[in-house]
Design a protein around this motif. Sequence first.
Motif, PDB file in Angstrom:
ATOM      1  N   GLU A  21     -15.464   7.921  -2.815  1.00 11.59           N
ATOM      2  CA  GLU A  21     -14.279   7.921  -3.670  1.00 11.59           C
ATOM      3  C   GLU A  21     -13.381   6.723  -3.357  1.00 11.59           C
ATOM      4  N   LEU A  22     -12.923   6.086  -4.403  1.00 13.53           N
ATOM      5  CA  LEU A  22     -12.103   4.886  -4.257  1.00 13.53           C
ATOM      6  C   LEU A  22     -10.654   5.234  -3.939  1.00 13.53           C
ATOM      7  N   LEU A  23     -10.059   4.402  -3.097  1.00  9.43           N
ATOM      8  CA  LEU A  23      -8.659   4.579  -2.733  1.00  9.43           C
ATOM      9  C   LEU A  23      -7.773   4.570  -3.980  1.00  9.43           C
ATOM     10  N   LEU A  24      -8.039   3.694  -4.928  1.00  4.86           N
ATOM     11  CA  LEU A  24      -7.256   3.635  -6.159  1.00  4.86           C
ATOM     12  C   LEU A  24      -7.232   4.986  -6.860  1.00  4.86           C
ATOM     13  N   ASP A  25      -8.380   5.608  -6.999  1.00  3.58           N
ATOM     14  CA  ASP A  25      -8.464   6.895  -7.697  1.00  3.58           C
ATOM     15  C   ASP A  25      -7.711   7.991  -6.948  1.00  3.58           C
ATOM     16  N   ALA A  44     -10.914  -8.821  -8.082  1.00  7.53           N
ATOM     17  CA  ALA A  44     -10.666 -10.236  -8.337  1.00  7.53           C
ATOM     18  C   ALA A  44      -9.350 -10.518  -9.059  1.00  7.53           C
ATOM     19  N   CYS A  45      -8.595  -9.471  -9.445  1.00  4.54           N
ATOM     20  CA  CYS A  45      -7.398  -9.736 -10.255  1.00  4.54           C
ATOM     21  C   CYS A  45      -6.089  -9.375  -9.561  1.00  4.54           C
ATOM     22  N   GLY A  46      -6.112  -8.469  -8.588  1.00  6.92           N
ATOM     23  CA  GLY A  46      -4.912  -8.099  -7.854  1.00  6.92           C
ATOM     24  C   GLY A  46      -4.113  -6.952  -8.439  1.00  6.92           C
ATOM     25  N   ALA A  47      -4.486  -6.435  -9.598  1.00  7.66           N
ATOM     26  CA  ALA A  47      -3.709  -5.358 -10.217  1.00  7.66           C
ATOM     27  C   ALA A  47      -3.731  -4.070  -9.394  1.00  7.66           C
ATOM     28  N   CYS A  48      -4.749  -3.890  -8.573  1.00  5.48           N
ATOM     29  CA  CYS A  48      -4.894  -2.664  -7.785  1.00  5.48           C
ATOM     30  C   CYS A  48      -4.364  -2.807  -6.357  1.00  5.48           C
ATOM     31  N   THR A  49      -3.694  -3.913  -6.061  1.00  9.45           N
ATOM     32  CA  THR A  49      -3.255  -4.195  -4.699  1.00  9.45           C
ATOM     33  C   THR A  49      -2.296  -3.134  -4.169  1.00  9.45           C
ATOM     34  N   VAL A  57      -4.778  -4.724   0.249  1.00  8.21           N
ATOM     35  CA  VAL A  57      -6.073  -4.087   0.046  1.00  8.21           C
ATOM     36  C   VAL A  57      -6.310  -3.994  -1.460  1.00  8.21           C
ATOM     37  N   SER A  58      -7.499  -4.374  -1.886  1.00 13.24           N
ATOM     38  CA  SER A  58      -7.907  -4.156  -3.278  1.00 13.24           C
ATOM     39  C   SER A  58      -8.379  -2.712  -3.368  1.00 13.24           C
ATOM     40  N   SER A  59      -7.503  -1.831  -3.843  1.00 19.95           N
ATOM     41  CA  SER A  59      -7.803  -0.404  -3.804  1.00 19.95           C
ATOM     42  C   SER A  59      -8.914  -0.004  -4.775  1.00 19.95           C
ATOM     43  N   CYS A  60      -9.282  -0.896  -5.702  1.00 24.80           N
ATOM     44  CA  CYS A  60     -10.386  -0.574  -6.622  1.00 24.80           C
ATOM     45  C   CYS A  60     -11.743  -0.753  -5.952  1.00 24.80           C
TER      46      CYS A  60
END
Length: 159
Positions: A21-25, A44-49, A57-60
């Motif tokens: 499971e992803l941290l973002l989710d 690669a985009c930083g929106a999930c930082t 951290v890239s949470s995605c």
Amino acid sequence: MREIQLTVNGRRRRLAVADDELLLDVLRREFGVTSAREGCGVGACGACTVLAGGQSVSSCLARAARYDGAGITTADGLPDDDEVVEEFVAARAMQCGYCIPGFVLMAHELLAENPRPTDDDVSEHLEGNICRCGTYGEIRTAIKAAAARREAREGRKSA
């Protein structure tokens, strides 16, 4: 499933997560975080930082189980009078706003590491963040202004 403990924006919880499971989710579902967003899904985009212990951290991409016991900060958890956010507003550094939480958190990380960044330092640190609206100049201005505010505040404290 495994049980982990996360402290997100000061709220500590124990919860069960799948190994993959992803941290973002987890942040969005379990803590109601809306500032961390999936943009590209490949880090690669930083929106999930998010910041884990002050480090971006890239949470995605990050598996939630890896952050057992970690303190996570998201843009949702910043104080209302956060100087970085205030300077982003003053510099008109956002248009659509989708990327701004990631840029704000990256700015916090940069200023913690380098309180007096040059334009090149800012550009290099933000290299992995993408703003589709192209407000990079305004973002750089905001970060430099936040750095100046912090420096002035620290100067007043030591005087």
